[in-house]
Design a protein around this motif. Structure first.
Motif, PDB file in Angstrom:
ATOM      1  N   VAL A  85      -1.731  -6.947  47.199  1.00 46.39           N
ATOM      2  CA  VAL A  85      -1.868  -6.556  45.798  1.00 46.39           C
ATOM      3  C   VAL A  85      -3.073  -7.216  45.135  1.00 46.39           C
ATOM      4  CG1 VAL A  85      -0.813  -6.657  43.507  1.00 46.39           C
ATOM      5  CG2 VAL A  85       0.570  -6.031  45.485  1.00 46.39           C
ATOM      6  N   THR A  86      -3.178  -8.541  45.249  1.00 47.66           N
ATOM      7  CA  THR A  86      -4.254  -9.250  44.552  1.00 47.66           C
ATOM      8  C   THR A  86      -5.636  -8.803  45.012  1.00 47.66           C
ATOM      9  OG1 THR A  86      -2.862 -11.163  44.076  1.00 47.66           O
ATOM     10  CG2 THR A  86      -5.241 -11.504  44.035  1.00 47.66           C
TER      11      THR A  86
ATOM     12  N   VAL B 270       0.880  -0.233  47.196  1.00 43.97           N
ATOM     13  CA  VAL B 270       0.323  -1.521  47.623  1.00 43.97           C
ATOM     14  C   VAL B 270       1.340  -2.606  47.284  1.00 43.97           C
ATOM     15  CG1 VAL B 270      -1.583  -3.148  47.365  1.00 43.97           C
ATOM     16  CG2 VAL B 270      -2.009  -0.682  47.203  1.00 43.97           C
ATOM     17  N   ARG B 271       1.656  -3.450  48.259  1.00 48.03           N
ATOM     18  CA  ARG B 271       2.695  -4.457  48.068  1.00 48.03           C
ATOM     19  C   ARG B 271       2.277  -5.811  48.641  1.00 48.03           C
ATOM     20  NH1 ARG B 271       4.023  -0.893  45.382  1.00 48.03           N
ATOM     21  NH2 ARG B 271       5.986   0.298  45.299  1.00 48.03           N
TER      22      ARG B 271
ATOM     23  N   LEU C  92      -3.307  -1.829  38.075  1.00 50.16           N
ATOM     24  CA  LEU C  92      -1.896  -2.061  38.383  1.00 50.16           C
ATOM     25  C   LEU C  92      -1.162  -0.739  38.608  1.00 50.16           C
ATOM     26  CD1 LEU C  92      -1.017  -4.938  35.899  1.00 50.16           C
ATOM     27  CD2 LEU C  92      -0.710  -5.022  38.378  1.00 50.16           C
TER      28      LEU C  92
ATOM     29  N   ALA D 291      -2.238   0.661  41.966  1.00 48.09           N
ATOM     30  CA  ALA D 291      -1.624  -0.062  43.073  1.00 48.09           C
ATOM     31  C   ALA D 291      -0.174   0.368  43.273  1.00 48.09           C
ATOM     32  CB  ALA D 291      -1.690  -1.571  42.822  1.00 48.09           C
ATOM     33  N   ASP D 292       0.530   0.530  42.169  1.00 49.27           N
ATOM     34  CA  ASP D 292       1.918   0.950  42.250  1.00 49.27           C
ATOM     35  C   ASP D 292       2.030   2.347  42.839  1.00 49.27           C
ATOM     36  OD1 ASP D 292       4.779   0.440  41.565  1.00 49.27           O
ATOM     37  OD2 ASP D 292       4.482   2.168  40.251  1.00 49.27           O
TER      38      ASP D 292
ATOM     39  N   HIS E 297       4.590 -12.209  40.869  1.00 48.29           N
ATOM     40  CA  HIS E 297       4.048 -10.880  40.596  1.00 48.29           C
ATOM     41  C   HIS E 297       4.920 -10.141  39.572  1.00 48.29           C
ATOM     42  CE1 HIS E 297       0.752 -10.271  43.580  1.00 48.29           C
ATOM     43  NE2 HIS E 297       1.302 -11.380  44.050  1.00 48.29           N
TER      44      HIS E 297
END
Length: 267
Positions: free
Chosen positions: A181-182, A176-177, A168, A171-172, A49
């Motif tokens: 994430v995907t 989201v981890r 992205l 998500a950050d 990632h």
């Protein structure tokens, strides 16, 4: 209800509790190998990632490719990941990484990634020959064959990439981890592109399945052609002509004699 995402680490838990889940590339490789299936076609593999050098967030798919002798056909590495570091990690794992008919390794929605393909083959027969040679050498690692997305389906590539960058950032910001994430990014990218990314995804999966089938047929033909008295003969019975396409149903159809534990996992 709420199916699990199942990788190698989750299979025993799911079996013990009788739970339902979808298998990652890593888990599907394990099932394919158990069933005697040598070629597995999917959309894209997991990888390192972005920011993985700090978070150590590396997909188990890469480790599995280093220890399970299955040839995986994909449209490369998902462009939401760190492709250069992913290729470096695969090299460390001893995985043969080939691009089919291309000098650059594909990046899922894009035919190019800016990363040179470690190895190049120009036909399914050439890819199968590498797999056969790897088997004769006794290598226990897998292989990855990157197949560029069809040109017609790449038309939305720039739009999809813009959506990926936006997703992205979201998500950050949302914290989201890890394994979440995907799925988050793929869902959000599909929303931001009004379904264009999903259409491209379907096109590349069909293309990968075709390439995988061609490689499997070529590999089976090579196995059958080896001399019966050769010490290094590739035994035809060791390779299935079936292609796992990322679903348990495909495994069950092509291999009716799955052992009991594998049946328990997927039924």
């Amino acid at each position: 209800k709420d199916p699990l995402k199942l990788s190698r680490a989750d299979l025993a838990f799911a079996m013990a509790r009788g739970l339902t889940g979808g298998t990652t590339v890593a888990a599907t490789m394990m099932a394919a190998h158990t069933a005697g299936i040598a070629v597995f076609a999917t959309g894209g593999i997991g990888g390192v990632h972005r920011g993985g050098e700090a978070s150590m967030d590396v997909s188990a798919d890469l480790v599995e490719l280093g220890r399970t002798p299955v040839l995986v056909v994909s449209a490369g590495v998902k462009s939401i990941l760190d492709i250069p570091r992913t290729l470096e990690y695969l090299e460390t794992q001893g995985v043969a990484v080939l691009a089919l008919g291309a000098d650059e390794f594909p990046a899922f929605f894009s035919r190019t990634s800016g990363c040179a393909a470690p190895l190049r083959v120009d036909s399914a027969a050439e890819a199968a020959a590498v797999a056969a040679a790897q088997r004769r050498l006794g290598l226990a690692s897998g292989m990855l064959v990157g197949v560029p997305i069809p040109e017609a389906a790449e038309a939305e590539g720039a739009r999809v990439q813009g959506a990926i960058d936006a997703a992205l950032a979201e998500a950050d910001g949302a914290g989201v981890r890890g394994r979440d994430v995907t799925p988050f990014l793929l869902k959000r990218v599909n929303e931001l592109t009004d379904g264009a990314s999903l259409a491209a995804n379907i096109a590349l999966i069909k293309n990968n399945a075709l390439a995988g089938a061609q490689i499997a047929v070529a590999l089976s033909a090579m196995a059958a052609s080896f001399s019966a008295n050769s010490a290094t003969r590739l035994h035809p019975e060791e390779w299935s002509t079936g292609v796992a396409a990322g679903a348990a149903a495909a495994l069950l159809v092509t291999t009716p004699d799955l052992n009991a534990s594998t049946r328990q996992l997927f039924l």
